[in-house]
Scaffold this motif. Structure first.
Motif, mmCIF file in Angstrom:
data_model
loop_
_atom_site.group_PDB
_atom_site.id
_atom_site.type_symbol
_atom_site.label_atom_id
_atom_site.label_comp_id
_atom_site.label_asym_id
_atom_site.label_seq_id
_atom_site.Cartn_x
_atom_site.Cartn_y
_atom_site.Cartn_z
ATOM 1 N N ALA A 84 0.839 -1.201 0.000
ATOM 2 C CA ALA A 84 0.000 0.000 0.000
ATOM 3 C C ALA A 84 0.872 1.248 0.000
ATOM 4 O O ALA A 84 1.943 1.271 0.621
ATOM 5 C CB ALA A 84 -0.920 0.001 1.202
ATOM 6 N N SER A 85 0.396 2.262 -0.683
ATOM 7 C CA SER A 85 1.123 3.528 -0.734
ATOM 8 C C SER A 85 0.142 4.658 -0.987
ATOM 9 O O SER A 85 -1.037 4.415 -1.292
ATOM 10 C CB SER A 85 2.180 3.485 -1.841
ATOM 11 N N GLY A 86 0.645 5.889 -0.874
ATOM 12 C CA GLY A 86 -0.166 7.044 -1.205
ATOM 13 C C GLY A 86 -0.674 7.833 -0.013
ATOM 14 O O GLY A 86 -1.304 8.880 -0.190
ATOM 15 N N GLY A 87 -0.443 7.344 1.183
ATOM 16 C CA GLY A 87 -0.878 8.083 2.355
ATOM 17 C C GLY A 87 -0.055 9.343 2.556
ATOM 18 O O GLY A 87 0.936 9.576 1.880
ATOM 19 N N GLY A 88 -0.500 10.159 3.504
ATOM 20 C CA GLY A 88 0.230 11.376 3.797
ATOM 21 C C GLY A 88 -0.586 12.314 4.643
ATOM 22 O O GLY A 88 -1.616 11.933 5.205
ATOM 23 N N LEU A 89 -0.108 13.542 4.728
ATOM 24 C CA LEU A 89 -0.772 14.596 5.491
ATOM 25 C C LEU A 89 -1.465 15.537 4.513
ATOM 26 O O LEU A 89 -0.843 16.015 3.553
ATOM 27 C CB LEU A 89 0.255 15.352 6.324
ATOM 28 N N VAL A 90 -2.733 15.798 4.769
ATOM 29 C CA VAL A 90 -3.509 16.662 3.887
ATOM 30 C C VAL A 90 -4.458 17.501 4.730
ATOM 31 O O VAL A 90 -4.877 17.061 5.821
ATOM 32 C CB VAL A 90 -4.270 15.815 2.847
ATOM 33 N N GLN A 91 -4.789 18.669 4.255
ATOM 34 C CA GLN A 91 -5.747 19.509 4.956
ATOM 35 C C GLN A 91 -7.168 19.029 4.699
ATOM 36 O O GLN A 91 -7.453 18.403 3.671
ATOM 37 C CB GLN A 91 -5.601 20.965 4.505
ATOM 38 N N CYS B 263 -2.720 0.039 -3.871
ATOM 39 C CA CYS B 263 -2.309 -1.228 -3.273
ATOM 40 C C CYS B 263 -1.936 -2.161 -4.417
ATOM 41 O O CYS B 263 -2.806 -2.612 -5.165
ATOM 42 C CB CYS B 263 -3.416 -1.824 -2.421
ATOM 43 N N ALA B 264 -0.650 -2.412 -4.542
ATOM 44 C CA ALA B 264 -0.150 -3.268 -5.606
ATOM 45 C C ALA B 264 0.029 -4.683 -5.082
ATOM 46 O O ALA B 264 0.630 -4.887 -4.026
ATOM 47 C CB ALA B 264 1.175 -2.732 -6.128
ATOM 48 N N ALA B 265 -0.474 -5.642 -5.825
ATOM 49 C CA ALA B 265 -0.421 -7.047 -5.418
ATOM 50 C C ALA B 265 0.534 -7.833 -6.291
ATOM 51 O O ALA B 265 0.601 -7.608 -7.505
ATOM 52 C CB ALA B 265 -1.814 -7.656 -5.488
ATOM 53 N N SER B 266 1.239 -8.742 -5.681
ATOM 54 C CA SER B 266 2.078 -9.656 -6.458
ATOM 55 C C SER B 266 1.221 -10.816 -6.942
ATOM 56 O O SER B 266 0.102 -11.016 -6.485
ATOM 57 C CB SER B 266 3.233 -10.163 -5.597
ATOM 58 N N GLY B 267 1.749 -11.594 -7.856
ATOM 59 C CA GLY B 267 1.021 -12.754 -8.344
ATOM 60 C C GLY B 267 0.326 -12.476 -9.658
ATOM 61 O O GLY B 267 0.179 -11.329 -10.075
ATOM 62 N N SER B 268 -0.120 -13.543 -10.281
ATOM 63 C CA SER B 268 -0.670 -13.429 -11.638
ATOM 64 C C SER B 268 -2.179 -13.618 -11.695
ATOM 65 O O SER B 268 -2.756 -13.596 -12.777
ATOM 66 C CB SER B 268 -0.004 -14.471 -12.541
ATOM 67 N N THR B 269 -2.824 -13.780 -10.543
ATOM 68 C CA THR B 269 -4.259 -14.064 -10.566
ATOM 69 C C THR B 269 -5.050 -12.988 -9.846
ATOM 70 O O THR B 269 -6.135 -13.248 -9.335
ATOM 71 C CB THR B 269 -4.531 -15.422 -9.917
ATOM 72 N N PHE B 270 -4.533 -11.792 -9.818
ATOM 73 C CA PHE B 270 -5.153 -10.669 -9.107
ATOM 74 C C PHE B 270 -6.611 -10.493 -9.493
ATOM 75 O O PHE B 270 -7.466 -10.244 -8.633
ATOM 76 C CB PHE B 270 -4.361 -9.405 -9.406
ATOM 77 N N SER B 271 -6.912 -10.617 -10.752
ATOM 78 C CA SER B 271 -8.258 -10.310 -11.236
ATOM 79 C C SER B 271 -9.321 -11.240 -10.675
ATOM 80 O O SER B 271 -10.514 -10.921 -10.723
ATOM 81 C CB SER B 271 -8.282 -10.349 -12.758
ATOM 82 N N SER C 289 -5.414 0.051 5.211
ATOM 83 C CA SER C 289 -4.816 -1.205 4.749
ATOM 84 C C SER C 289 -5.670 -1.809 3.655
ATOM 85 O O SER C 289 -6.897 -1.638 3.652
ATOM 86 C CB SER C 289 -4.712 -2.203 5.904
ATOM 87 N N CYS C 290 -5.027 -2.520 2.767
ATOM 88 C CA CYS C 290 -5.777 -3.218 1.726
ATOM 89 C C CYS C 290 -5.832 -4.709 2.051
ATOM 90 O O CYS C 290 -4.979 -5.248 2.756
ATOM 91 C CB CYS C 290 -5.165 -2.997 0.354
ATOM 92 N N ARG C 291 -6.853 -5.331 1.532
ATOM 93 C CA ARG C 291 -7.101 -6.744 1.800
ATOM 94 C C ARG C 291 -7.453 -7.449 0.511
ATOM 95 O O ARG C 291 -8.260 -6.940 -0.266
ATOM 96 C CB ARG C 291 -8.266 -6.879 2.783
ATOM 97 N N ARG C 292 -6.827 -8.586 0.291
ATOM 98 C CA ARG C 292 -7.281 -9.480 -0.767
ATOM 99 C C ARG C 292 -8.150 -10.532 -0.109
ATOM 100 O O ARG C 292 -7.666 -11.308 0.727
ATOM 101 C CB ARG C 292 -6.112 -10.139 -1.494
ATOM 102 N N GLN D 59 0.388 -3.831 4.443
ATOM 103 C CA GLN D 59 1.000 -3.338 5.679
ATOM 104 C C GLN D 59 0.396 -2.043 6.182
ATOM 105 O O GLN D 59 0.627 -1.682 7.317
ATOM 106 C CB GLN D 59 2.510 -3.134 5.481
ATOM 107 N N GLY D 60 -0.369 -1.339 5.415
ATOM 108 C CA GLY D 60 -0.999 -0.106 5.853
ATOM 109 C C GLY D 60 -0.232 1.139 5.478
ATOM 110 O O GLY D 60 0.999 1.125 5.386
ATOM 111 N N THR D 61 -0.979 2.216 5.265
ATOM 112 C CA THR D 61 -0.393 3.514 4.966
ATOM 113 C C THR D 61 -1.155 4.571 5.770
ATOM 114 O O THR D 61 -2.379 4.529 5.859
ATOM 115 C CB THR D 61 -0.427 3.809 3.448
ATOM 116 N N GLN D 62 -0.415 5.480 6.381
ATOM 117 C CA GLN D 62 -1.013 6.464 7.277
ATOM 118 C C GLN D 62 -1.621 7.618 6.491
ATOM 119 O O GLN D 62 -0.960 8.216 5.628
ATOM 120 C CB GLN D 62 0.043 7.005 8.240
#
Length: 116
Positions: free
Chosen positions: A5-12, A21-29, A93-96, A108-111
């Motif tokens: 997971a990515s893209g978190g941050g501080l915003v007003q 949330c990028a997943a490894s593996g070939s069967t994501f869909s 956090s993202c969940r498959r 792992q989560g992003t703040q």
């Protein structure tokens, strides 16, 4: 399977962020994906989910402000968050989701911090 997971941050308040949330593996869909959030001392709560076919659901408090989407070619699920409020502050956090004998996985989560 790994979920990054990515893209978190501080915003007003009133601002926007897009989580990825990028997943490894070939069967994501094949799998439904979801976003959850958690604040200190509280249970993790569901935010949004998207099925393998692209059907979406959003928790009432984020409906109309957040949008979950997926790009199967990139093995990535997104959460576009607009009109952010201080109460949206949490670790996201993202969940498959599991499928048959395939178990679930969590990223792992992003703040995300929204200042007033």
């Amino acid at each position: 399977v790994q979920l990054q997971a990515s893209g978190g941050g501080l915003v007003q308040a009133g601002g926007s962020l897009r989580l990825s949330c990028a997943a490894s593996g070939s069967t994501f869909s094949r799998y439904a994906m979801g976003w959850y959030r958690q604040t200190p001392g509280n249970k993790r709560e569901w935010v949004a989910s998207i099925s393998s076919g692209g059907a979406t659901n959003h928790e009432d408090s984020v409906e109309g402000r957040f949008t979950i989407s997926r790009d199967n070619a990139k093995n990535t699920v997104y959460l576009q968050m607009n009109s952010l409020k201080p109460e949206d502050t949490a670790v996201y956090s993202c969940r498959r989701y599991g499928l048959g004998r395939d178990k679930e996985y969590w990223g792992q989560g992003t703040q995300v911090t929204v200042s007033s």
